[in-house]
Design a protein around this motif. Structure first.
Motif, PDB file in Angstrom:
ATOM      1  N   SER A  85       0.811  -1.220   0.000  1.00  0.00           N
ATOM      2  CA  SER A  85       0.000   0.000   0.000  1.00  0.00           C
ATOM      3  C   SER A  85       0.842   1.266   0.000  1.00  0.00           C
ATOM      4  O   SER A  85       0.387   2.333  -0.450  1.00  0.00           O
ATOM      5  CB  SER A  85      -0.918   0.000   1.232  1.00  0.00           C
ATOM      6  OG  SER A  85      -0.150  -0.060   2.424  1.00  0.00           O
ATOM      7  N   THR A  86       2.088   1.185   0.457  1.00  0.00           N
ATOM      8  CA  THR A  86       2.941   2.369   0.537  1.00  0.00           C
ATOM      9  C   THR A  86       3.688   2.620  -0.765  1.00  0.00           C
ATOM     10  O   THR A  86       3.739   3.741  -1.270  1.00  0.00           O
ATOM     11  CB  THR A  86       3.951   2.226   1.695  1.00  0.00           C
ATOM     12  OG1 THR A  86       3.241   2.012   2.916  1.00  0.00           O
ATOM     13  CG2 THR A  86       4.814   3.479   1.811  1.00  0.00           C
ATOM     14  N   THR A  87       4.283   1.568  -1.332  1.00  0.00           N
ATOM     15  CA  THR A  87       5.150   1.740  -2.506  1.00  0.00           C
ATOM     16  C   THR A  87       4.464   1.360  -3.807  1.00  0.00           C
ATOM     17  O   THR A  87       4.938   1.713  -4.886  1.00  0.00           O
ATOM     18  CB  THR A  87       6.400   0.879  -2.356  1.00  0.00           C
ATOM     19  OG1 THR A  87       6.020  -0.518  -2.345  1.00  0.00           O
ATOM     20  CG2 THR A  87       7.147   1.208  -1.069  1.00  0.00           C
ATOM     21  N   GLY A  88       3.375   0.579  -3.721  1.00  0.00           N
ATOM     22  CA  GLY A  88       2.723   0.106  -4.946  1.00  0.00           C
ATOM     23  C   GLY A  88       3.424  -1.077  -5.569  1.00  0.00           C
ATOM     24  O   GLY A  88       2.992  -1.565  -6.617  1.00  0.00           O
ATOM     25  N   LEU A  89       4.507  -1.575  -4.957  1.00  0.00           N
ATOM     26  CA  LEU A  89       5.237  -2.724  -5.488  1.00  0.00           C
ATOM     27  C   LEU A  89       4.554  -4.023  -5.086  1.00  0.00           C
ATOM     28  O   LEU A  89       3.857  -4.108  -4.065  1.00  0.00           O
ATOM     29  CB  LEU A  89       6.678  -2.716  -4.973  1.00  0.00           C
ATOM     30  CG  LEU A  89       7.540  -1.511  -5.377  1.00  0.00           C
ATOM     31  CD1 LEU A  89       8.904  -1.596  -4.693  1.00  0.00           C
ATOM     32  CD2 LEU A  89       7.704  -1.467  -6.902  1.00  0.00           C
ATOM     33  N   LEU A  90       4.773  -5.065  -5.901  1.00  0.00           N
ATOM     34  CA  LEU A  90       4.240  -6.379  -5.566  1.00  0.00           C
ATOM     35  C   LEU A  90       5.092  -7.017  -4.473  1.00  0.00           C
ATOM     36  O   LEU A  90       6.319  -7.012  -4.530  1.00  0.00           O
ATOM     37  CB  LEU A  90       4.228  -7.280  -6.798  1.00  0.00           C
ATOM     38  CG  LEU A  90       3.256  -6.874  -7.918  1.00  0.00           C
ATOM     39  CD1 LEU A  90       3.361  -7.823  -9.107  1.00  0.00           C
ATOM     40  CD2 LEU A  90       1.817  -6.811  -7.396  1.00  0.00           C
ATOM     41  N   VAL A  91       4.444  -7.578  -3.463  1.00  0.00           N
ATOM     42  CA  VAL A  91       5.153  -8.218  -2.353  1.00  0.00           C
ATOM     43  C   VAL A  91       4.536  -9.580  -2.082  1.00  0.00           C
ATOM     44  O   VAL A  91       3.409  -9.875  -2.500  1.00  0.00           O
ATOM     45  CB  VAL A  91       5.084  -7.364  -1.059  1.00  0.00           C
ATOM     46  CG1 VAL A  91       5.788  -6.029  -1.257  1.00  0.00           C
ATOM     47  CG2 VAL A  91       3.630  -7.142  -0.636  1.00  0.00           C
ATOM     48  N   SER A  92       5.309 -10.444  -1.390  1.00  0.00           N
ATOM     49  CA  SER A  92       4.801 -11.747  -0.955  1.00  0.00           C
ATOM     50  C   SER A  92       4.428 -11.668   0.514  1.00  0.00           C
ATOM     51  O   SER A  92       5.158 -11.074   1.316  1.00  0.00           O
ATOM     52  CB  SER A  92       5.873 -12.836  -1.149  1.00  0.00           C
ATOM     53  OG  SER A  92       6.132 -13.037  -2.521  1.00  0.00           O
ATOM     54  N   LYS A  93       3.296 -12.253   0.862  1.00  0.00           N
ATOM     55  CA  LYS A  93       2.901 -12.315   2.262  1.00  0.00           C
ATOM     56  C   LYS A  93       2.185 -13.635   2.506  1.00  0.00           C
ATOM     57  O   LYS A  93       1.532 -14.183   1.609  1.00  0.00           O
ATOM     58  CB  LYS A  93       2.003 -11.142   2.644  1.00  0.00           C
ATOM     59  CG  LYS A  93       0.646 -11.136   1.978  1.00  0.00           C
ATOM     60  CD  LYS A  93      -0.203  -9.982   2.493  1.00  0.00           C
ATOM     61  CE  LYS A  93      -1.610 -10.021   1.897  1.00  0.00           C
ATOM     62  NZ  LYS A  93      -2.444  -8.909   2.405  1.00  0.00           N
ATOM     63  N   PRO A  94       2.349 -14.200   3.717  1.00  0.00           N
ATOM     64  CA  PRO A  94       1.703 -15.483   4.017  1.00  0.00           C
ATOM     65  C   PRO A  94       0.182 -15.381   3.921  1.00  0.00           C
ATOM     66  O   PRO A  94      -0.421 -14.442   4.435  1.00  0.00           O
ATOM     67  CB  PRO A  94       2.144 -15.774   5.450  1.00  0.00           C
ATOM     68  CG  PRO A  94       3.381 -14.966   5.651  1.00  0.00           C
ATOM     69  CD  PRO A  94       3.184 -13.733   4.839  1.00  0.00           C
ATOM     70  N   ARG A  95      -0.406 -16.335   3.251  1.00  0.00           N
ATOM     71  CA  ARG A  95      -1.863 -16.417   3.164  1.00  0.00           C
ATOM     72  C   ARG A  95      -2.412 -17.455   4.138  1.00  0.00           C
ATOM     73  O   ARG A  95      -3.499 -17.290   4.686  1.00  0.00           O
ATOM     74  CB  ARG A  95      -2.266 -16.799   1.739  1.00  0.00           C
ATOM     75  CG  ARG A  95      -3.757 -17.051   1.588  1.00  0.00           C
ATOM     76  CD  ARG A  95      -4.119 -17.303   0.146  1.00  0.00           C
ATOM     77  NE  ARG A  95      -5.531 -17.579  -0.010  1.00  0.00           N
ATOM     78  CZ  ARG A  95      -6.162 -17.618  -1.179  1.00  0.00           C
ATOM     79  NH1 ARG A  95      -5.475 -17.412  -2.305  1.00  0.00           N
ATOM     80  NH2 ARG A  95      -7.440 -17.871  -1.243  1.00  0.00           N
ATOM     81  N   ALA A  96      -1.638 -18.530   4.322  1.00  0.00           N
ATOM     82  CA  ALA A  96      -2.100 -19.609   5.205  1.00  0.00           C
ATOM     83  C   ALA A  96      -0.885 -20.385   5.710  1.00  0.00           C
ATOM     84  O   ALA A  96       0.160 -20.427   5.054  1.00  0.00           O
ATOM     85  CB  ALA A  96      -3.051 -20.551   4.464  1.00  0.00           C
ATOM     86  N   ILE A  97      -1.032 -20.965   6.883  1.00  0.00           N
ATOM     87  CA  ILE A  97      -0.022 -21.852   7.452  1.00  0.00           C
ATOM     88  C   ILE A  97      -0.609 -23.251   7.511  1.00  0.00           C
ATOM     89  O   ILE A  97      -1.735 -23.456   7.988  1.00  0.00           O
ATOM     90  CB  ILE A  97       0.406 -21.392   8.865  1.00  0.00           C
ATOM     91  CG1 ILE A  97       0.996 -19.984   8.816  1.00  0.00           C
ATOM     92  CG2 ILE A  97       1.403 -22.377   9.462  1.00  0.00           C
ATOM     93  CD1 ILE A  97       2.272 -19.860   8.015  1.00  0.00           C
ATOM     94  N   TYR A  98       0.155 -24.230   7.046  1.00  0.00           N
ATOM     95  CA  TYR A  98      -0.270 -25.623   7.057  1.00  0.00           C
ATOM     96  C   TYR A  98       0.615 -26.415   8.030  1.00  0.00           C
ATOM     97  O   TYR A  98       1.829 -26.227   8.054  1.00  0.00           O
ATOM     98  CB  TYR A  98      -0.162 -26.237   5.663  1.00  0.00           C
ATOM     99  CG  TYR A  98      -1.092 -25.605   4.653  1.00  0.00           C
ATOM    100  CD1 TYR A  98      -2.313 -26.194   4.349  1.00  0.00           C
ATOM    101  CD2 TYR A  98      -0.733 -24.424   4.001  1.00  0.00           C
ATOM    102  CE1 TYR A  98      -3.166 -25.615   3.422  1.00  0.00           C
ATOM    103  CE2 TYR A  98      -1.585 -23.836   3.075  1.00  0.00           C
ATOM    104  CZ  TYR A  98      -2.794 -24.432   2.788  1.00  0.00           C
ATOM    105  OH  TYR A  98      -3.639 -23.855   1.881  1.00  0.00           O
ATOM    106  N   VAL A  99       0.006 -27.262   8.806  1.00  0.00           N
ATOM    107  CA  VAL A  99       0.722 -28.143   9.720  1.00  0.00           C
ATOM    108  C   VAL A  99       0.427 -29.578   9.315  1.00  0.00           C
ATOM    109  O   VAL A  99      -0.731 -30.024   9.376  1.00  0.00           O
ATOM    110  CB  VAL A  99       0.316 -27.901  11.186  1.00  0.00           C
ATOM    111  CG1 VAL A  99       1.038 -28.886  12.103  1.00  0.00           C
ATOM    112  CG2 VAL A  99       0.616 -26.464  11.604  1.00  0.00           C
ATOM    113  N   ASP A 100       1.454 -30.287   8.857  1.00  0.00           N
ATOM    114  CA  ASP A 100       1.280 -31.646   8.350  1.00  0.00           C
ATOM    115  C   ASP A 100       1.841 -32.663   9.330  1.00  0.00           C
ATOM    116  O   ASP A 100       2.974 -32.536   9.803  1.00  0.00           O
ATOM    117  CB  ASP A 100       1.987 -31.811   7.001  1.00  0.00           C
ATOM    118  CG  ASP A 100       1.273 -31.070   5.886  1.00  0.00           C
ATOM    119  OD1 ASP A 100       0.060 -31.236   5.761  1.00  0.00           O
ATOM    120  OD2 ASP A 100       1.939 -30.313   5.154  1.00  0.00           O
TER     121      ASP A 100
END
Length: 298
Positions: free
Chosen positions: A262-277
């Protein structure tokens, strides 16, 4: 460190040339007991007896083992081996018992540990600080580590790893047959505990049995068992996702989304979900009978 090495035995067999008698066989402890203690708490010791009035070495050994002399434990150590040779006459035998602090008593066990580190690839951090060049702003990657071409590369992190080597002497009554017990060990290898273990120090799921080694002899085998310990975790927070529960030997990983900062307008990666197997199945490790005293009298 208190020690009874080279002191008289409480039962008097060592004092003044006293003799023990068993089925007509005479047992006398020889002088010259010896021992070694180390600053690490380990040690060895040995005792020697002259058993006479029989030409049969097996009868002499049975008299020493089953007779009035207590030979299984000495100076806080447990018997590791018993050797014998002919004495000065055809009806006498010299027996020497070797003791070690590393040898467990029957139905007991000793423990050694190794905590030299395991590692995992960690793709999100606990805390992230951003620094940008003058006139620019650093995008917020939501604690994703080393993001290149939109994907977090992560970093190898040392994690708490407790390897426990348990040396145990298993009573004969729990063996049934050497091959059956060996097959039991094989079936339990690669499983986690379904019940608390070792005086409830480890909750269900915290111990992974990595196998055992040693000779599965028919009488009271002494074996080395290896366990990997990892604590169960609750209410973890990873990459902004909280309330995560992870059993000790489960595998946790993150699914990443691509979003616009939201600050720079650049594409970033962020966690969507955590899986525990869950990787390992559970089993009753008490079937190994580690630390179980015999219930049947010898």
């Amino acid at each position: 460190m208190a020690s009874d090495l080279n002191n008289n035995l409480p039962n008097g067999l060592y004092q003044g040339g006293s003799l023990g008698i068993f089925n007509g066989i005479r047992i006398k402890e020889q002088r010259g007991r010896s021992g070694v203690e180390t600053t690490s708490g380990t040690g060895t010791a040995q005792r020697t007896w002259l058993v006479s009035n029989t030409e049969n070495p097996q009868a002499a050994k049975a008299a020493l083992i089953d007779g009035p002399v207590l030979i299984n434990e000495f100076d806080g150590k447990f018997i590791e081996s018993l050797e014998w040779d002919t004495g000065l006459s055809s009806d006498s035998w010299e027996f020497t018992a070797h003791y070690s602090a590393a040898v467990p008593n029957l139905g007991s066990y000793t423990v050694s540990i190794d905590t030299t580190g395991g590692t995992i690839l960690q793709t999100t951090s606990y805390e992230q600080t951003r620094f940008a060049i003058a006139g620019k702003q650093a995008p917020d990657f939501k604690k994703a580590i080393d993001v290149q071409d939109g994907a977090p590369q992560g970093v190898q992190r040392i994690i708490p790893t407790l390897k426990i080597n348990v040396r145990a002497k298993i009573p004969t009554e729990f063996i049934y047959s050497p091959m059956r017990y060996a097959k039991l060990i094989a079936r339990l290898t690669g499983t986690t505990n379904v019940a608390p273990m070792f005086d409830d120090e480890f909750a269900p799921g915290e111990l992974l049995f990595a196998g055992a080694s040693g000779d599965v002899v028919a009488e009271d085998p002494q074996l080395s068992f290896t366990f990997l310990a990892s604590e169960n975790a609750t209410d973890l927070s990873i990459g902004g996702i909280s309330g995560i529960t992870k059993p000790g030997h489960a595998y946790a990983w993150a699914l990443f989304d691509t979003d616009k900062d939201s600050t720079t307008g650049l594409l970033v990666s962020k966690p969507r979900a955590i899986y525990v197997d869950k990787i390992y199945g559970g089993a009753d490790h008490d079937l190994l009978k580690i630390g179980h005293a015999p219930t049947v009298s010898a």
